[in-house]
Design an enzyme around this catalytic site. Structure first.
Site, PDB file in Angstrom:
ATOM      1  N   CYS A 137      66.881  18.040  13.249  1.00  0.00           N
ATOM      2  CA  CYS A 137      67.167  16.905  14.562  1.00  0.00           C
ATOM      3  C   CYS A 137      66.988  15.393  13.546  1.00  0.00           C
ATOM      4  CB  CYS A 137      66.423  16.921  15.483  1.00  0.00           C
ATOM      5  SG  CYS A 137      66.841  14.828  16.262  1.00  0.00           S
ATOM      6  N   CYS A 165      66.115  12.341  15.283  1.00  0.00           N
ATOM      7  CA  CYS A 165      64.320  12.091  15.119  1.00  0.00           C
ATOM      8  C   CYS A 165      63.915  13.636  15.701  1.00  0.00           C
ATOM      9  CB  CYS A 165      64.049  11.505  17.359  1.00  0.00           C
ATOM     10  SG  CYS A 165      65.780  12.294  18.266  1.00  0.00           S
ATOM     11  N   SER A 166      64.081  13.642  16.382  1.00  0.00           N
ATOM     12  CA  SER A 166      62.877  15.006  16.474  1.00  0.00           C
ATOM     13  C   SER A 166      62.924  16.456  17.274  1.00  0.00           C
ATOM     14  CB  SER A 166      61.521  14.827  16.289  1.00  0.00           C
ATOM     15  OG  SER A 166      60.944  14.228  17.545  1.00  0.00           O
ATOM     16  N   CYS A 167      64.106  16.492  18.203  1.00  0.00           N
ATOM     17  CA  CYS A 167      64.701  16.715  19.041  1.00  0.00           C
ATOM     18  C   CYS A 167      64.426  18.591  18.275  1.00  0.00           C
ATOM     19  CB  CYS A 167      66.238  17.033  19.963  1.00  0.00           C
ATOM     20  SG  CYS A 167      66.511  15.176  20.124  1.00  0.00           S
TER      21      CYS A 167
HETATM   22 FE    FE Z   1      65.545  14.367  17.772  1.00  0.00          FE
END
Ligand code: FE
Length: 221
Positions: free
Chosen positions: A120, A123-125
């Site tokens: 991602c 961000c950190s999906c």
């Molecule tokens: Fe994300």
């Protein structure tokens, strides 16, 4: 901080070590979390039992063992694999997994010609219902930027050297779409049960930074 839920209070007491009676405090982030939690509970904004249930879920029920079951079934059952590759959200729900951060899933299959890698960049999906909590490196700026610019270099750092002729596809997750890599089954595992196969499938293989090795010979697909 009188309203810290019981379990956290105990954790903190256990931080008292035997080092000449000196108190070993939890880390700064842990203290901040406890402070926030007690404040939210005090203000009646969160129910401590709901929080405990959430922590319990991520510690025991939700994790990469769920994704591993999905992959193992796909390896054993071609009809299931076809459904998974067509509509991953529905196929994963068939196995009883779904919910927050997994509402729109896409499964991408590794083949002898194509390797898939998930990132991602924003961000950190991450697909929580099938993989649990993301590893720290998944959220790092280095992984997020370099997975796209130099996927082969990143994979090499994970110890994975792919043949030059193999295509690498990088999938950028979003709040709307989360990806699950279906790795190739390792050689010599055709006779294994779904349960045995699931025990071989790692979180890293389902992100695409690793392959699944044969348990007998260590051989890769
Ligand atoms: Fe994300």
């Amino acid at each position: 901080m009188t309203d810290i839920p019981h379990s956290r209070e105990q954790d903190r007491d256990q931080g008292q070590d035997h080092d000449h009676g000196k108190q070993r405090l939890p880390s700064d982030p842990a203290l901040r979390v406890m402070a926030l939690e007690s404040l939210l509970v005090q203000k009646g904004l969160v129910d401590p039992q709901a929080l405990d249930a959430l922590v319990e879920a991520y510690e025991h029920r939700i994790g990469p063992h769920n994704g591993a079951k999905v992959v193992a079934r796909a390896w054993k059952d071609p009809a299931y694999k076809a459904r998974l590759l067509t509509d991953a959200t529905a196929a994963i729900a068939e196995m009883g997994f779904g919910g927050l951060q997994g509402e729109h899933m896409v499964a991408v299959e590794n083949t002898p010609a194509v390797h898939n890698l998930v990132v991602c960049t924003l961000c950190s999906c991450y697909p929580y219902p099938v993989l649990g909590l993301p590893p720290v490196w998944y959220k790092s700026a280095g992984y997020r930027s370099r997975a796209v610019i130099d996927p082969r270099g990143v994979l090499r750092e994970f110890g994975l050297e792919l043949p030059a002729e193999m295509q690498v596809r990088v999938w950028d997750s979003t709040a709307e779409l989360r990806y699950l890599v279906v790795p190739q089954p390792p050689p010599g595992t055709e006779h294994m049960s779904e349960e045995q196969l699931a025990s071989l499938v790692t979180r890293d293989a389902m992100i695409g930074v690793a392959l699944v090795r044969s348990p007998a010979t260590g051989e890769l697909p």
